[in-house]
Design an enzyme around this catalytic site. Structure first.
Site, PDB file in Angstrom:
ATOM      1  N   SER A 120     -22.069   0.943 -29.013  1.00  0.00           N
ATOM      2  CA  SER A 120     -21.464   0.055 -27.408  1.00  0.00           C
ATOM      3  C   SER A 120     -21.174  -1.146 -27.567  1.00  0.00           C
ATOM      4  O   SER A 120     -20.032  -1.683 -26.667  1.00  0.00           O
ATOM      5  CB  SER A 120     -22.608   0.149 -25.523  1.00  0.00           C
ATOM      6  N   LYS A 144     -34.229   6.165 -20.366  1.00  0.00           N
ATOM      7  CA  LYS A 144     -33.166   6.489 -19.065  1.00  0.00           C
ATOM      8  C   LYS A 144     -33.988   6.459 -17.929  1.00  0.00           C
ATOM      9  O   LYS A 144     -33.758   6.593 -16.650  1.00  0.00           O
ATOM     10  CB  LYS A 144     -32.537   7.406 -19.558  1.00  0.00           C
ATOM     11  N   ASN A 169     -28.571   5.523 -17.314  1.00  0.00           N
ATOM     12  CA  ASN A 169     -27.842   4.733 -18.077  1.00  0.00           C
ATOM     13  C   ASN A 169     -26.885   3.007 -17.805  1.00  0.00           C
ATOM     14  O   ASN A 169     -26.647   2.870 -19.040  1.00  0.00           O
ATOM     15  CB  ASN A 169     -27.470   5.339 -19.145  1.00  0.00           C
ATOM     16  N   ALA A 213     -31.877  20.904 -21.060  1.00  0.00           N
ATOM     17  CA  ALA A 213     -32.576  20.561 -20.156  1.00  0.00           C
ATOM     18  C   ALA A 213     -33.196  19.398 -19.800  1.00  0.00           C
ATOM     19  O   ALA A 213     -34.124  18.762 -18.877  1.00  0.00           O
ATOM     20  CB  ALA A 213     -33.202  21.688 -18.977  1.00  0.00           C
TER      21      ALA A 213
END
Ligand code: ATR
Length: 280
Positions: free
Chosen positions: A16, A65, A86, A127
């Site tokens: 990032s 998160k 996020n 999931a």
């Protein structure tokens, strides 16, 4: 300079900072973006200290998160559906939480890979937090059918139940399935499980693929290799999670700065950078 960072544990390998530095340069935004390592029991305090030091917001990665979502007082609709965030923006009126992972995934599939989702049959494997972030935006792209398959069926069923109204509003046939009862020949298959990371076998049978299926793993680098090799060996088109990573970052940049950066050159630069770093 307005300060931002990616908060996580681990965080040292995050791409990032590279991505946001390129965005800032290309848009001439006065943005400085670093890494914020958080102790496993100290996410909230570390982020509060960061905000108190004058920072404007942060990205949030594993395993925080869900904590990030809980920490904010205001949430986007897509973050609420995912129950995970996020992105945080440290607004004076109260911290705002968003989830740009799913929008990044959809943009990568539709724009970068040129595969329209409308009317298609889509399989989402997993999931957990990653799948939860993806499901809402996938439904908004109006596929004909969307199957959420997971090792633990109850978790897929809970995710599907939470998204039932959105699926109905978008005319999507949405259902949960166990890994051995998924169905066959999907147009798009998205792996949002941690199975590759753990070196576990591919969680579904190759019958889920047909020639030309887009098979995307949300991971990249060696973690995605097993799934991509398997997909290609069965005639599918493999795609790693790098495009999704850059697109979710662009959505976050837009939320913070009001400007959407061009992603194509940054994705290419990131691919070049990682290829140069690959172990020989
Ligand atoms: P993330 O936030 O990255 O999604 P997570 O919440 O721990 O991480 O979810 C991990 C996902 O990978 C889950 O869907 C998990 O299945 P379970 O819900 O049954 O635990 C899935 N997963 C992990 N290891 C797996 C494996 N070896 N085979 C299949 N699925 C696996």
């Amino acid at each position: 300079m307005d300060r931002y960072a990616v908060a996580g544990n681990p965080v040292e390998h995050s791409q990032s900072p590279f991505i946001h530095a390129r965005f800032a340069q290309a848009t001439s935004e006065a943005v400085e973006y670093g890494r914020l390592w958080c102790p496993l029991d100290g996410f909230a305090q570390t982020v509060r200290d960061f905000a108190a030091s004058g920072a404007r917001g942060c990205n949030v990665t594993v395993p925080f998160k869900f904590d990030a979502y809980a920490l904010a007082s205001r949430h986007s609709e897509r973050a609420t559906l995912a129950q995970a965030a996020n992105v945080l923006r440290f607004d004076a009126a109260g911290w705002f939480a968003d989830n740009t992972d799913g929008a990044g995934l959809v943009r990568d599939i539709e724009r970068n890979a040129s595969v329209p989702l409308a009317g298609q049959r889509v399989l989402l494997i997993g999931a957990g937090g990653a799948a939860a972030g993806a499901l809402g935006p996938l439904l908004l792209a109006r596929p004909a059918e969307l199957v959420v398959a997971n090792r633990t069926l109850d978790k897929a069923a809970a995710l599907v139940a939470r998204h039932a109204a959105l699926a109905q509003a978008n005319a999507v046939a949405l259902r949960a399935a166990s890994l051995d009862a998924v169905g066959e020949a999907f147009d798009v298959v998205v792996n949002a499980t941690a199975s590759s990371l753990k070196g576990a076998p591919i969680p579904v049978a190759p019958g889920v693929l047909r020639p030309g299926t887009l098979a995307l793993d949300m991971m990249y680098g060696p973690a995605a290799r097993g799934f991509l090799d398997w997909a290609i060996a069965h005639g599918a088109t493999g795609r790693d999670g790098l495009g999704m990573l850059v697109e979710q970052a662009a959505e976050a940049f837009l939320l913070w700065r009001g400007v959407r950066p061009d992603t194509a050159p940054v994705l290419q630069a990131l691919r070049d950078k990682l290829a140069g770093e690959a172990p020989r």
